[in-house]
Write an enzyme that holds these catalytic residues in place. Structure first.
Site, PDB file in Angstrom:
ATOM      1  N   THR A  32      -3.473   7.953  -6.183  1.00 50.05           N
ATOM      2  CA  THR A  32      -4.676   7.851  -5.359  1.00 50.05           C
ATOM      3  C   THR A  32      -4.405   8.334  -3.944  1.00 50.05           C
ATOM      4  O   THR A  32      -3.283   8.250  -3.435  1.00 50.05           O
ATOM      5  CB  THR A  32      -5.245   6.412  -5.297  1.00 50.05           C
ATOM      6  N   ASP A  56     -10.304   5.010  -1.114  1.00 50.73           N
ATOM      7  CA  ASP A  56     -10.085   4.331   0.158  1.00 50.73           C
ATOM      8  C   ASP A  56      -9.927   2.857  -0.180  1.00 50.73           C
ATOM      9  O   ASP A  56     -10.895   2.201  -0.588  1.00 50.73           O
ATOM     10  CB  ASP A  56     -11.280   4.552   1.089  1.00 50.73           C
ATOM     11  N   ASN A  83       0.985   0.918  -2.487  1.00 46.51           N
ATOM     12  CA  ASN A  83       1.734   1.554  -1.415  1.00 46.51           C
ATOM     13  C   ASN A  83       0.904   1.901  -0.175  1.00 46.51           C
ATOM     14  O   ASN A  83       1.456   2.090   0.907  1.00 46.51           O
ATOM     15  CB  ASN A  83       2.386   2.840  -1.965  1.00 46.51           C
ATOM     16  N   SER A 134       5.839  -3.868   0.718  1.00 40.88           N
ATOM     17  CA  SER A 134       5.783  -4.667   1.936  1.00 40.88           C
ATOM     18  C   SER A 134       6.762  -4.059   2.941  1.00 40.88           C
ATOM     19  O   SER A 134       6.771  -2.850   3.144  1.00 40.88           O
ATOM     20  CB  SER A 134       6.114  -6.135   1.618  1.00 40.88           C
ATOM     21  N   TYR A 148       1.496  -5.412  12.520  1.00 36.99           N
ATOM     22  CA  TYR A 148       2.131  -4.905  11.296  1.00 36.99           C
ATOM     23  C   TYR A 148       2.961  -6.015  10.651  1.00 36.99           C
ATOM     24  O   TYR A 148       2.856  -6.254   9.440  1.00 36.99           O
ATOM     25  CB  TYR A 148       3.004  -3.696  11.613  1.00 36.99           C
ATOM     26  N   LYS A 152       2.353  -7.785   6.853  1.00 40.78           N
ATOM     27  CA  LYS A 152       3.358  -7.820   5.795  1.00 40.78           C
ATOM     28  C   LYS A 152       3.780  -9.253   5.459  1.00 40.78           C
ATOM     29  O   LYS A 152       4.098  -9.552   4.294  1.00 40.78           O
ATOM     30  CB  LYS A 152       4.572  -6.971   6.192  1.00 40.78           C
ATOM     31  N   THR A 183       9.650   8.364   7.359  1.00 44.67           N
ATOM     32  CA  THR A 183       8.407   8.815   6.729  1.00 44.67           C
ATOM     33  C   THR A 183       7.354   8.967   7.818  1.00 44.67           C
ATOM     34  O   THR A 183       7.606   8.725   8.991  1.00 44.67           O
ATOM     35  CB  THR A 183       7.908   7.800   5.685  1.00 44.67           C
TER      36      THR A 183
END
Length: 272
Positions: A32, A56, A83, A134, A148, A152, A183
Site C-alpha cells: 500500500t 491513506d 509500517n 514501532s 514521536y 510509539k 531511511t
C-alpha cells in the site's frame, strides 16, 4: 508454501526494502501507498506477485476496504506489516496542535485501523502474524522527539494488549523496534517544528550524539525481518540495530533501581 504479506507504507524506506526481499524469495505482497504510482517499480519487477493498493491509513473506512480487497484478491493474508508512519522532530513546547494530532493520527490511529481490519480475517483463518513497526523509542525516550516517542509508546501498549487478546485465535503479534536507520524517516518524510531558541542547546546535544555509526543501514534489516516472519515462535519485542539493545538495557536497569529505591514508599501507599 509462499506467504501472503500485506505491507503498509511500501512506497519507500523499510516498507519497500522488505517488500522486495519477500518478493525476491517468492512470497506475494500486497503493497500500500498513498500514491499508487510509487509502487510501479515493484510491479514492473515482480508482476502479479505484487498487488498494489492505494491507501491513506488515516482513513479508517479505507483501511477496512483495503484489507477486504487484499483478502479477496489473494484468498488469505498470512502476515501484516504495519509500517506506515513518519517522524516529527521538535521540542514538545514547539509542537503545534495540528502537528501533534497528525503524528498520532498516522503513527497510532492509522496502525490501529489496519489492525482492527486484519484481526477478523486472521481470526477466521485461525492463523496470522501481525507485525507492528514501532521503534526503540517506544521503550525509551529521547528529547526532540516527544510526540514521536508518545506515538510509539502508544503502539507498544496497544500491541502488547492485542497479543494477549488474539493469542487464542492462533494470531501472533510482534513489535519491530529499530534504532535510527538511514531511511527517509529522518529526511524527506520528516516534519520539523518551528525552532524556539530556548531549546537550541538540547537540540545541539541531540544531533551531535547522532554519529554516522549510530545510524543503521536499512538494507541490512531485510534478512532479520525474514527470520522474524519465518519464526514459529516470534518475539513480541524485536529490536533492530546495534544501538537499540544497549540503550534499552541501560534505561531499564535505571528504572528498576529507581523502583527499588522507592519500593517501601510505594508499598505504604497501598493502605494495607
Amino acid at each position: 508454501m509462499s506467504k501472503i504479506v500485506l505491507i503498509t507504507g511500501a512506497s519507500r524506506g523499510f516498507g519497500k526494502i522488505w517488500a522486495k526481499a519477500l518478493l525476491e524469495r517468492g512470497d506475494k505482497v500486497a503493497a500500500t501507498a498513498r500514491n499508487i504510482a510509487d509502487l510501479d517499480d515493484l510491479v514492473a519487477l515482480y508482476g502479479d506477485a505484487v498487488f498494489p493498493v492505494q491507501l491513506d491509513v488515516n482513513n479508517r473506512d479505507a483501511c477496512f476496504a483495503a484489507v477486504d480487497q487484499v483478502n479477496k484478491h489473494f484468498g488469505r493474508i498470512d502476515v501484516l506489516i504495519n509500517n506506515a508512519g513518519f517522524g516529527l522532530f521538535g521540542a514538545i513546547e514547539e509542537t503545534t496542535e495540528a502537528q501533534a494530532r497528525a503524528q498520532m493520527e498516522t503513527n497510532f490511529f492509522g496502525l490501529l485501523w489496519v489492525t482492527q481490519a486484519i484481526v477478523p480475517v486472521m481470526r477466521a483463518q485461525g492463523s496470522g502474524h501481525i507485525i507492528q513497526v514501532s521503534s526503540f523509542l517506544g521503550l525509551v525516550a529521547l528529547p526532540v522527539l516527544g510526540l514521536y516517542n508518545a506515538s510509539k509508546y502508544a503502539v507498544n501498549g496497544l500491541s502488547e494488549t492485542l497479543a494477549a487478546e488474539v493469542k487464542g485465535f492462533g494470531i501472533q503479534v510482534s513489535l519491530i523496534e529499530p534504532n535510527g536507520f538511514s531511511t527517509d524517516w529522518s529526511g524527506a518524510s520528516a516534519v520539523q517544528t518551528v525552532d524556539n531558541e530556548a531549546y537550541a542547546p538540547v537540540k545541539k546535544a541531540f544531533f551531535e550524539a547522532a554519529t554516522p555509526e549510530s545510524w543503521g543501514k536499512p538494507e541490512a534489516t531485510a534478512k532479520a525481518v525474514l527470520k522474524l516472519i519465518d519464526s514459529q515462535n516470534p518475539p513480541l519485542h524485536f529490536l533492530l540495530g546495534k544501538v537499540a539493545y544497549p540503550a534499552v538495557k541501560q534505561v531499564y536497569e535505571g528504572r528498576l533501581a529507581e523502583f527499588e529505591a522507592w519500593a517501601e514508599v510505594s508499598a505504604e501507599a497501598h493502605g494495607h
